[in-house]
Every structure is written in C-alpha cells, then in structure tokens.
Design an enzyme around this catalytic site. Structure first.
Site, PDB file in Angstrom:
ATOM      1  N   LYS A 167       0.991  -1.021  -0.038  1.00 20.04           N
ATOM      2  CA  LYS A 167      -0.018   0.072  -0.040  1.00 20.04           C
ATOM      3  C   LYS A 167       1.021   1.380   0.033  1.00 20.04           C
ATOM      4  CE  LYS A 167      -4.439  -1.161   0.222  1.00 20.04           C
ATOM      5  NZ  LYS A 167      -4.863  -2.163  -0.567  1.00 20.04           N
ATOM      6  N   LYS A 199      -2.631 -12.312  -8.074  1.00 25.70           N
ATOM      7  CA  LYS A 199      -4.471 -12.298  -8.130  1.00 25.70           C
ATOM      8  C   LYS A 199      -5.069 -12.364  -8.554  1.00 25.70           C
ATOM      9  CE  LYS A 199      -4.628 -10.080  -3.859  1.00 25.70           C
ATOM     10  NZ  LYS A 199      -5.332  -9.861  -2.710  1.00 25.70           N
ATOM     11  N   LYS A 252      -9.543  -6.774  -6.892  1.00 24.43           N
ATOM     12  CA  LYS A 252      -9.734  -5.355  -6.601  1.00 24.43           C
ATOM     13  C   LYS A 252      -9.275  -4.457  -6.706  1.00 24.43           C
ATOM     14  CE  LYS A 252     -12.639  -7.371  -2.590  1.00 24.43           C
ATOM     15  NZ  LYS A 252     -13.660  -7.759  -1.823  1.00 24.43           N
TER      16      LYS A 252
HETATM   17  P1  TYM Z   1     -10.575  -9.685   1.098  1.00 26.45           P
HETATM   18  O1  TYM Z   1     -11.465  -8.593   0.986  1.00 26.45           O
HETATM   19  O2  TYM Z   1      -9.447  -8.861   0.383  1.00 26.45           O
HETATM   20  O3  TYM Z   1     -10.890 -10.925   0.286  1.00 26.45           O
HETATM   21  C1  TYM Z   1     -11.503 -11.393   1.062  1.00 26.45           C
HETATM   22  C2  TYM Z   1     -11.439 -13.109   0.736  1.00 26.45           C
HETATM   23  O4  TYM Z   1     -11.244 -13.140  -0.368  1.00 26.45           O
HETATM   24  C3  TYM Z   1      -9.730 -14.243  -0.356  1.00 26.45           C
HETATM   25  N1  TYM Z   1      -9.244 -13.536  -2.226  1.00 26.45           N
HETATM   26  C4  TYM Z   1      -8.569 -14.358  -3.023  1.00 26.45           C
HETATM   27  N2  TYM Z   1      -8.590 -16.144  -2.704  1.00 26.45           N
HETATM   28  C5  TYM Z   1      -7.807 -16.723  -3.417  1.00 26.45           C
HETATM   29  N3  TYM Z   1      -7.683 -15.731  -4.678  1.00 26.45           N
HETATM   30  C6  TYM Z   1      -7.601 -14.284  -4.956  1.00 26.45           C
HETATM   31  N4  TYM Z   1      -6.655 -14.089  -6.202  1.00 26.45           N
HETATM   32  C7  TYM Z   1      -8.160 -14.094  -3.428  1.00 26.45           C
HETATM   33  N5  TYM Z   1      -8.132 -12.918  -3.280  1.00 26.45           N
HETATM   34  C8  TYM Z   1      -8.905 -12.534  -2.351  1.00 26.45           C
HETATM   35  C9  TYM Z   1      -9.195 -13.902   0.534  1.00 26.45           C
HETATM   36  O5  TYM Z   1      -8.059 -14.330   1.057  1.00 26.45           O
HETATM   37  C10 TYM Z   1     -10.399 -13.439   1.253  1.00 26.45           C
HETATM   38  O6  TYM Z   1     -10.173 -14.308   2.249  1.00 26.45           O
HETATM   39  N6  TYM Z   1      -8.721  -8.710   5.256  1.00 26.45           N
HETATM   40  C11 TYM Z   1      -9.225  -9.818   4.413  1.00 26.45           C
HETATM   41  C12 TYM Z   1     -11.268  -8.798   5.566  1.00 26.45           C
HETATM   42  C13 TYM Z   1     -11.016  -9.572   6.474  1.00 26.45           C
HETATM   43  C14 TYM Z   1     -10.863 -10.759   7.295  1.00 26.45           C
HETATM   44  C15 TYM Z   1     -10.985 -10.774   8.758  1.00 26.45           C
HETATM   45  C16 TYM Z   1     -11.034 -12.429   7.287  1.00 26.45           C
HETATM   46  C17 TYM Z   1     -10.570  -8.833   8.223  1.00 26.45           C
HETATM   47  N7  TYM Z   1     -11.308  -9.554   8.380  1.00 26.45           N
HETATM   48  C18 TYM Z   1     -10.961 -11.997   9.394  1.00 26.45           C
HETATM   49  C19 TYM Z   1     -10.839 -12.975   7.459  1.00 26.45           C
HETATM   50  C20 TYM Z   1     -10.680 -12.637   8.983  1.00 26.45           C
HETATM   51  C21 TYM Z   1      -9.761  -8.806   3.041  1.00 26.45           C
HETATM   52  O7  TYM Z   1      -9.261  -8.454   2.456  1.00 26.45           O
HETATM   53  O8  TYM Z   1      -9.815  -9.660   2.444  1.00 26.45           O
END
Ligand code: TYM
Length: 330
Positions: free
Chosen positions: A112, A195, A198
């Site tokens: 970031k 990967k 978004k």
């Molecule tokens: P976020 O919103 O970026 O993504 C949500 C979930 O999707 C998975 N993910 C992926 N898995 C495989 N390949 C990809 N290209 C890919 N892109 C996204 C992420 O691994 C995630 O599981 N910090 C977290 C959200 C969060 C969270 C938590 C998760 C906040 N608190 C507590 C678990 C437990 C996040 O930004 O995920």
C-alpha cells in the site's frame, strides 16, 4: 470436532472469483458443521476512504452476494462488522501489545505504501490488528481465507500467543487458516500476472452477465503457444490452467494439458470451455443476487439477527479479556 469459524470480506466492490473460491465457497460448506461467524468488513474498507454515499450500498451488495452464494442466516451468524462495536474495543486493547516494527514489515502494508503513498494512514498500518480482533473476538479456531491472507493470520496467531504469554493464560486459541482440499488457494487474474483482486482491475465478478464474462475470458492474456512438446508454460498460460483446475472437471483440464503438451492447443478453444465452466457456477448465483438485492426487508432482518448472535459471543470474550487485563468495576 466442532470448530469456531470466523471470516470476512471487505466491502470494497463486488465479489470476484478469487473471493468466491478463496473464501465464500468455504463459508457455505462450513456453515452447517461448525459455529460460524461471517461478516462484511466495512470498517476495514475505511482505509481507502470510500465515498460516504457508497458505504452502505457496498455493504448491501456484498450481503446480497453472500446470501445468493448460499449462506444461510439461520445456520451461521451473518453480520456487518460495524454492527459489533466490541471489535473496536478489542482492537484498541490488542494494539497495546502490537509493535510498530512488525506492522511496518507486513507485506500488504508495504504494498500500500508503494501504491498509494498519498494515503498511508494509521488504519492501514494497524489493519492486521483489526483483523486479529475480528478473529479473536469469537476465539476462532479456523479461518477460511485465500493465500493472500496467510501473513495476516500468522500475525493473529502471534498476537494471541503474546497475549496468552503476557497474562499467563490459555485464553485465546491460535486460529489456523482453512481451505477445503488442504492448501490455500490463490486465483490469478486474467492479465497475465498476479492475483485476481479488486484493486488490480483483472476480475471476473459473480455479478458479470454472460456477455461481459465471455468477453473478459476471451481477452485473457496468453502467449504464442508451445513450440516444443512438454514445454514449460508461461505465467499467463499457467494462470489460465490454474483457474481451469479449480473451476472445471479434471477430465477437461487433462484434455487441454494433453493438447498443450503435444503443441496442438488452441487457446481460443480452451478459453471458450473455461468461460462455459465459470458461467455454470456464476450465472445461478447472479440470478439470485438480482432477486435478493432489492429485498431490503429481508436483508434488514438478516443483519439484525446476525449482529445479535455476534454481539453475544463478542461481549463474552471482551468481558473475559478485560478481566484478564486487570479491569475491575468499583
Ligand atoms: P479481501 O476482502 O481482500 O478478500 C476476501 C477473501 O477473498 C480471498 N481472496 C482470494 N483468494 C484467492 N485468490 C484470490 N485472488 C483472492 N482474492 C481475495 C481473501 O483471501 C479473503 O479470504 N482482510 C481481509 C478481510 C478480513 C478478514 C477478517 C478475513 C477482515 N477481517 C477476519 C478473515 C478474518 C480482506 O481484505 O480480504
């Protein structure tokens, strides 16, 4: 064994295939066997300063996507992160034992800093503490996430261990990441490297209509094709195979592997098949999203019920944590 499962997805845009295969599909599978807490991480989304006019709309659209993918609000606690204010208090308490150095070394933070040097706020730096608070608030043992969240989860385990050591307790379990089929998944993007994400603009969304989706897949980056039998694959081509291995039947992938190895592959054919197989998964979900999206009354009920379940568990943990740390009422 019955596990306590916690996971969430940030409310920064619609859900894509990475979210689905990395996380959401596992939520759906786990909800009937374990005590599950699944939420929409709207507090986490604040690090990128979303337009206040969009904040609620974004949360609503993820909720519709959760429900459309098969999350059952009767089976799990399905809630909005900011509806459980206990998480903010635990975040504050945990931060007292989290060090600036370890936060600065987090890969996601360093990324970031590189990508948005104009907005390196303290919320970004302490993002892993808030994530740890989400998880530890329910004393989770399992956290279904994709590969990109592994470092955050490792930090959560470290914070849990540290708390236990400092206060001479076994209060927090060390949560493990979880994915069906053992290894965590990373869904690559369609742009040839990295990967699906978004902020990368390389996504297939659950909400994409058939035409949009087919166009995206047909335009995915490939190469000029193999020149010799059994040639190693370039990254963009390997990425297409990776998505195919996850989405398509094993026979289908084996067929195109064979074609690749004998230099007979036509990427256009492979992409067409891949688009067909993705659509089989996403189109029924898309239809349900469109149905649920306008049902405000139903969504209101769901989040109210979810917040109640989550707050009950959260209050219990927070009370114990404060007792352990030495807070007493007069
Ligand atoms: P976020 O919103 O970026 O993504 C949500 C979930 O999707 C998975 N993910 C992926 N898995 C495989 N390949 C990809 N290209 C890919 N892109 C996204 C992420 O691994 C995630 O599981 N910090 C977290 C959200 C969060 C969270 C938590 C998760 C906040 N608190 C507590 C678990 C437990 C996040 O930004 O995920």
């Amino acid at each position: 064994m019955r596990e306590i499962v916690v996971s969430g997805i940030r409310s920064t845009g619609n859900l894509h295939l990475g979210n689905y295969y990395g996380a959401l599909r596992n939520f759906v599978k786990m909800q009937h066997e374990h005590d599950c807490y699944f939420f929409i991480a709207d507090l986490h989304s604040l690090t990128t300063h979303p337009d206040p006019k969009m904040l609620h709309t974004n949360v609503k659209s993820i909720l519709a996507e959760y429900l459309a993918a098969g999350l059952d609000p009767e089976a799990c606690a399905l809630f909005v992160q900011s509806d459980v204010p206990e998480v903010a208090e635990l975040y504050l308490l945990l931060n007292m034992h989290v060090y600036i150095g370890e936060l600065e070394r987090t890969v996601s933070f360093k990324e970031k800093v590189r990508k948005q040097p104009e907005n390196v706020n303290a919320g970004l730096l302490t993002y892993p503490t808030l994530m740890a608070a989400d998880i530890l608030l329910h004393r989770a043992t399992k956290v279904p996430v994709g590969k990109d969240q592994e470092q955050h989860l490792e930090m959560t385990r470290r914070f849990a261990r540290r708390f236990n050591t400092i206060y001479g307790t076994e209060f927090f379990p060390e949560p493990a990441s979880y994915n069906f089929g053992a290894e965590s998944i990373k869904i690559p993007g369609l742009d040839g490297s990295g990967k699906m994400g978004k902020s990368e603009g390389n996504c297939i969304y659950l909400l994409d209509d058939e035409k949009t989706l087919r166009k995206k897949v047909m335009r995915a980056v490939t190469d000029e094709g193999p020149k010799t039998p059994n040639a190693p694959k370039s990254e963009p081509v390997e990425n297409l195979f990776t998505i195919m291995r996850i989405v398509s039947e094993p026979d289908t992938t084996a067929y195109f592997e064979e074609k690749y190895n004998t230099c007979e592959i036509r990427y256009g054919d492979m992409k067409k098949q891949l688009a067909d197989d993705i659509l089989k998964v996403t189109l029924p979900i898309r239809e349900r999203i469109l149905e649920i999206q306008n049902n405000d009354e139903y969504m209101r009920k769901v989040v109210a019920q979810g917040a109640e379940k989550a707050r009950e568990s959260a209050a219990k943990t927070l009370k114990e944590v404060k007792k352990i740390m030495g807070f007493r009422s007069f």
